[in-house]
Write a protein that holds these residues in place. Structure first.
Motif, PDB file in Angstrom:
ATOM      1  N   UNK A  52      33.142 -57.291   6.127  1.00 30.62           N
ATOM      2  CA  UNK A  52      32.982 -58.645   6.652  1.00 30.62           C
ATOM      3  C   UNK A  52      34.265 -59.447   6.701  1.00 30.62           C
ATOM      4  N   UNK A  53      35.405 -58.774   6.650  1.00 28.33           N
ATOM      5  CA  UNK A  53      36.694 -59.459   6.575  1.00 28.33           C
ATOM      6  C   UNK A  53      37.328 -59.759   7.926  1.00 28.33           C
ATOM      7  N   UNK A  54      36.616 -59.536   9.013  1.00 28.06           N
ATOM      8  CA  UNK A  54      37.185 -59.817  10.330  1.00 28.06           C
ATOM      9  C   UNK A  54      38.207 -58.789  10.768  1.00 28.06           C
ATOM     10  N   UNK A  55      38.025 -57.554  10.367  1.00 27.39           N
ATOM     11  CA  UNK A  55      38.956 -56.472  10.725  1.00 27.39           C
ATOM     12  C   UNK A  55      38.816 -56.163  12.216  1.00 27.39           C
ATOM     13  N   UNK A  56      39.930 -56.217  12.927  1.00 35.17           N
ATOM     14  CA  UNK A  56      39.908 -55.884  14.355  1.00 35.17           C
ATOM     15  C   UNK A  56      40.520 -54.511  14.630  1.00 35.17           C
ATOM     16  N   UNK A  57      41.393 -54.052  13.719  1.00 34.10           N
ATOM     17  CA  UNK A  57      42.100 -52.790  13.899  1.00 34.10           C
ATOM     18  C   UNK A  57      42.093 -52.028  12.579  1.00 34.10           C
ATOM     19  N   UNK A  58      41.862 -50.716  12.671  1.00 31.72           N
ATOM     20  CA  UNK A  58      41.837 -49.859  11.486  1.00 31.72           C
ATOM     21  C   UNK A  58      42.725 -48.644  11.731  1.00 31.72           C
ATOM     22  N   UNK A  59      43.558 -48.346  10.743  1.00 33.83           N
ATOM     23  CA  UNK A  59      44.316 -47.104  10.711  1.00 33.83           C
ATOM     24  C   UNK A  59      43.745 -46.268   9.577  1.00 33.83           C
ATOM     25  N   UNK A  60      43.261 -45.095   9.907  1.00 32.70           N
ATOM     26  CA  UNK A  60      42.684 -44.169   8.943  1.00 32.70           C
ATOM     27  C   UNK A  60      43.627 -42.982   8.801  1.00 32.70           C
ATOM     28  N   UNK A  61      43.979 -42.635   7.562  1.00 34.41           N
ATOM     29  CA  UNK A  61      44.818 -41.460   7.314  1.00 34.41           C
ATOM     30  C   UNK A  61      44.079 -40.593   6.304  1.00 34.41           C
ATOM     31  N   UNK A  62      43.666 -39.421   6.753  1.00 33.72           N
ATOM     32  CA  UNK A  62      42.859 -38.518   5.936  1.00 33.72           C
ATOM     33  C   UNK A  62      43.474 -37.132   5.868  1.00 33.72           C
ATOM     34  N   UNK A  63      43.059 -36.383   4.856  1.00 37.31           N
ATOM     35  CA  UNK A  63      43.434 -34.977   4.790  1.00 37.31           C
ATOM     36  C   UNK A  63      42.811 -34.254   5.981  1.00 37.31           C
ATOM     37  N   UNK A  64      43.477 -33.248   6.526  1.00 34.22           N
ATOM     38  CA  UNK A  64      42.860 -32.448   7.588  1.00 34.22           C
ATOM     39  C   UNK A  64      41.541 -31.855   7.077  1.00 34.22           C
ATOM     40  N   UNK A  65      40.508 -31.937   7.888  1.00 30.29           N
ATOM     41  CA  UNK A  65      39.218 -31.382   7.523  1.00 30.29           C
ATOM     42  C   UNK A  65      38.336 -32.293   6.684  1.00 30.29           C
ATOM     43  N   UNK A  66      38.867 -33.412   6.210  1.00 34.00           N
ATOM     44  CA  UNK A  66      38.058 -34.346   5.419  1.00 34.00           C
ATOM     45  C   UNK A  66      37.072 -35.043   6.354  1.00 34.00           C
ATOM     46  N   UNK A  67      35.814 -35.196   5.932  1.00 27.95           N
ATOM     47  CA  UNK A  67      34.851 -35.858   6.819  1.00 27.95           C
ATOM     48  C   UNK A  67      35.212 -37.325   7.061  1.00 27.95           C
ATOM     49  N   UNK A  68      34.887 -37.782   8.234  1.00 31.05           N
ATOM     50  CA  UNK A  68      35.151 -39.173   8.596  1.00 31.05           C
ATOM     51  C   UNK A  68      34.262 -40.083   7.749  1.00 31.05           C
TER      52      UNK A  68
END
Length: 190
Positions: free
Chosen positions: A25-41
């Motif tokens: 609920x913080x008003x996020x308009x843009x997200x950058x996700x950095x995950x290990x390869x193969x990690x579920x979304x």
């Protein structure tokens, strides 16, 4: 007194996967996700209003390791391209996350903060310490950014100062880092 302009023209949040629901609920308009390869979304984004999301996948390592994918120059170039593109977008609030919100996400935040602010490397780490007190940016990523942005070691030096400050404030967490491949980054015990 000199008041310096902000490093980024929008609010920035850094977190780990487990913290994602708290920011829905913080008003996020843009997200950058950095995950290990193969990690579920992460499924947490179903809680968020519509936003623009970018996903990168590489492991949080600084030295090549068999079976793992480290950040490459191409990944750092993608971060810089992303930062350049944000200048043309209406960003209300950027959230950057990785698994724990300690290393890959904080390195990405630092790169975005210094990209258009040469000479303000120390300011970026001061801001990082204020918004994410226990942070240990991925030194591989920061080192590549220092070279690509022609900072001649200023970004690396600011990171070392940050490491010293974090080690002083969080000595209890240094054992974990000293027993990992990141041991060379940890300042000696005082």
């Amino acid at each position: 007194m000199t008041i310096r302009p902000p490093l980024l023209p929008f609010p920035l949040t850094i977190c780990g996967i487990d913290e994602l629901p708290a920011h829905a609920g913080a008003g996020i308009s843009h997200v950058l996700t950095i995950l290990d390869p193969g990690w579920p979304d992460p499924e947490h984004f179903a809680l968020y209003p519509p936003h623009r999301r970018t996903i990168w996948r590489f492991h949080d390592i600084v030295n090549p390791q068999e079976g793992q994918t480290h950040a490459t120059a191409r990944d750092v170039e993608a971060i810089l391209d992303y930062g350049a593109g944000l200048k043309d977008e209406a960003v209300e609030h950027l959230l950057i996350h990785c698994h724990m919100g300690i290393s890959r996400s904080t390195a990405t935040a630092i790169i975005l903060m210094v990209q258009h602010n040469p000479g303000r490397e120390a300011d970026a780490f001061t801001h990082l310490a204020a918004i994410r007190p226990f942070s240990w940016p991925n030194s591989r990523m920061v080192g590549m950014a220092d070279e690509m942005l022609d900072r001649r070691g200023a970004l690396i030096e600011a990171m070392r100062g940050h490491h010293h400050g974090v080690a002083r404030i969080h000595p209890d967490k240094m054992h974990y880092l000293r027993s990992s491949e990141r041991a060379a980054e940890v300042p000696p015990e005082e």
